[in-house]
Scaffold this active site. Structure first.
Site, short mmCIF file in Angstrom:
data_model
loop_
_atom_site.label_atom_id
_atom_site.label_comp_id
_atom_site.label_asym_id
_atom_site.label_seq_id
_atom_site.Cartn_x
_atom_site.Cartn_y
_atom_site.Cartn_z
N SER A 266 55.46 28.14 0.68
CA SER A 266 54.69 27.18 -0.13
C SER A 266 54.94 25.78 0.37
O SER A 266 56.07 25.28 0.32
CB SER A 266 55.10 27.28 -1.60
OG SER A 266 54.65 26.11 -2.27
N HIS B 51 50.91 29.17 1.75
CA HIS B 51 50.64 29.14 0.31
C HIS B 51 50.43 27.68 -0.12
O HIS B 51 51.32 26.85 0.03
CB HIS B 51 51.80 29.78 -0.46
CG HIS B 51 51.56 29.89 -1.92
ND1 HIS B 51 50.80 30.91 -2.48
CD2 HIS B 51 51.94 29.11 -2.96
CE1 HIS B 51 50.75 30.75 -3.80
NE2 HIS B 51 51.42 29.66 -4.12
N ASP C 219 49.52 25.08 -3.06
CA ASP C 219 49.54 24.92 -4.51
C ASP C 219 48.76 23.69 -4.96
O ASP C 219 49.13 22.57 -4.64
CB ASP C 219 50.99 24.78 -4.99
CG ASP C 219 51.74 26.10 -4.89
OD1 ASP C 219 51.28 27.09 -5.50
OD2 ASP C 219 52.79 26.13 -4.21
N MET D 4 47.45 21.48 -8.16
CA MET D 4 47.75 21.22 -9.58
C MET D 4 46.95 20.03 -10.07
O MET D 4 46.80 19.05 -9.34
CB MET D 4 49.24 20.92 -9.76
CG MET D 4 50.14 22.01 -9.21
SD MET D 4 51.86 21.53 -9.40
CE MET D 4 52.67 22.88 -8.57
N HIS E 288 46.33 28.51 -4.26
CA HIS E 288 46.70 28.85 -5.64
C HIS E 288 46.25 27.70 -6.54
O HIS E 288 46.87 26.63 -6.54
CB HIS E 288 48.23 29.06 -5.68
CG HIS E 288 48.78 29.33 -7.04
ND1 HIS E 288 50.12 29.27 -7.32
CD2 HIS E 288 48.18 29.70 -8.21
CE1 HIS E 288 50.34 29.58 -8.59
NE2 HIS E 288 49.17 29.83 -9.16
N MET F 47 46.08 25.89 -9.76
CA MET F 47 46.66 25.73 -11.11
C MET F 47 45.87 24.60 -11.77
O MET F 47 46.39 23.50 -12.01
CB MET F 47 48.15 25.40 -10.99
CG MET F 47 48.98 26.61 -10.60
SD MET F 47 50.60 26.16 -9.96
CE MET F 47 50.18 25.87 -8.26
N MET G 264 53.39 35.06 -11.52
CA MET G 264 54.28 33.89 -11.53
C MET G 264 55.66 34.29 -12.06
O MET G 264 55.77 34.87 -13.14
CB MET G 264 53.70 32.79 -12.42
CG MET G 264 52.41 32.14 -11.92
SD MET G 264 52.56 31.27 -10.36
CE MET G 264 53.90 30.13 -10.67
N ASP H 16 55.58 34.55 -7.04
CA ASP H 16 55.54 33.11 -6.80
C ASP H 16 56.51 32.38 -7.73
O ASP H 16 56.27 32.29 -8.93
CB ASP H 16 54.10 32.62 -7.03
CG ASP H 16 53.90 31.20 -6.59
OD1 ASP H 16 54.85 30.59 -6.08
OD2 ASP H 16 52.77 30.69 -6.76
#
Ligand code: DX5
Ligand code: ZN
Length: 216
Positions: free
Chosen positions: A7, A32, A34, A36, A65, A67, A136, A174
């Site tokens: 990540s 990966h 992330d 947000m 991913h 979020m 998660m 994760d």
């Protein structure tokens, strides 16, 4: 052997080009990424322009991913930015089936991510439609948290269901994955290990990736 997905949240953003090069040369399988939004999770990370640049720096699978709330309005932009896999959170998607179909229609693999408090049974009617389940193992929003041990039981139950139904679904874990717990996570039935701090805060990230890869 597990799929290893470092990540980049834990990486030094000033050195992203160099880090992409290191990951390209390493045994890492996926990047990966992330995303947000400060609403679905209490933190903001990076988004489309950064992923566009990362895409140019690697041919490896870009695993995005999300979020974020209302991901449906942005999945096309993330596909254009270079995502190969897009995961959305079940907790953020009242019309999850539609979102999954939307991601697949764009030509991406589709993932559903579930928070630690969300029961595995919530996936029963979507399992056959997804390529990846991101389980998660910490509350989303931050890297460097401790692995929630209960996740191991969730992995075992989910893996049993997937195998019983003969579905080609990958279980991705994760949060809080370390060199110490990775083996038990894979033994419980996980296919993909995400690792942020364990990789990027180690002295030799390439070696750490190789160690994660060799666990099984
Ligand atoms: C957390 C993110 C994770 C995170 C993992 O919200 O989804 O991908 O970067 O970081 P570590 O491996 O440090 O727990
Ligand atoms: Zn993640």
């Amino acid at each position: 052997m597990a799929i290893i997905a470092p990540s980049l949240l834990a990486a030094d953003f000033l050195r992203l080009e160099e880090i992409c090069k290191m990951l390209n040369e390493s045994e890492a399988d996926w990047f990966h990424l992330d995303v947000m939004d400060g609403r679905f999770v209490p933190n903001i990370s990076y988004g489309i322009p950064v992923i566009e640049h990362i895409r140019k720096a690697t041919k490896k699978t870009c695993d995005v991913h999300l979020m974020i709330e209302e991901p449906g309005s942005l999945v096309e932009a993330f596909k254009k930015a270079g995502a190969d896999i897009i995961s959305v959170h079940i907790e953020a998607c009242p019309n999850l089936h539609r979102n999954i179909q939307q991601i697949k229609a764009l030509g991406c693999k589709a993932g559903v991510a579930v928070n630690p408090h969300t029961p595995i049974s919530m996936l029963d009617d979507i399992l056959a439609d997804v390529d990846v389940v991101n389980l998660m193992s910490v509350n989303p929003g931050f890297g460097g948290q401790t692995f929630i041990a209960h996740t191991l039981e969730k992995i075992r139950i989910l893996r049993k269901k997937i195998d019983a139904l003969k579905l080609p679904v990958l279980i991705e874990i994760d949060g809080g994955v370390t060199l110490e717990n990775a083996k038990s996570i894979v033994e419980a039935g996980a296919h993909v290990l995400v690792a942020g701090n364990t990789v990027f805060k180690s002295k030799d990230p390439k070696k750490t990736i190789a160690q994660l890869k060799k666990l099984k």
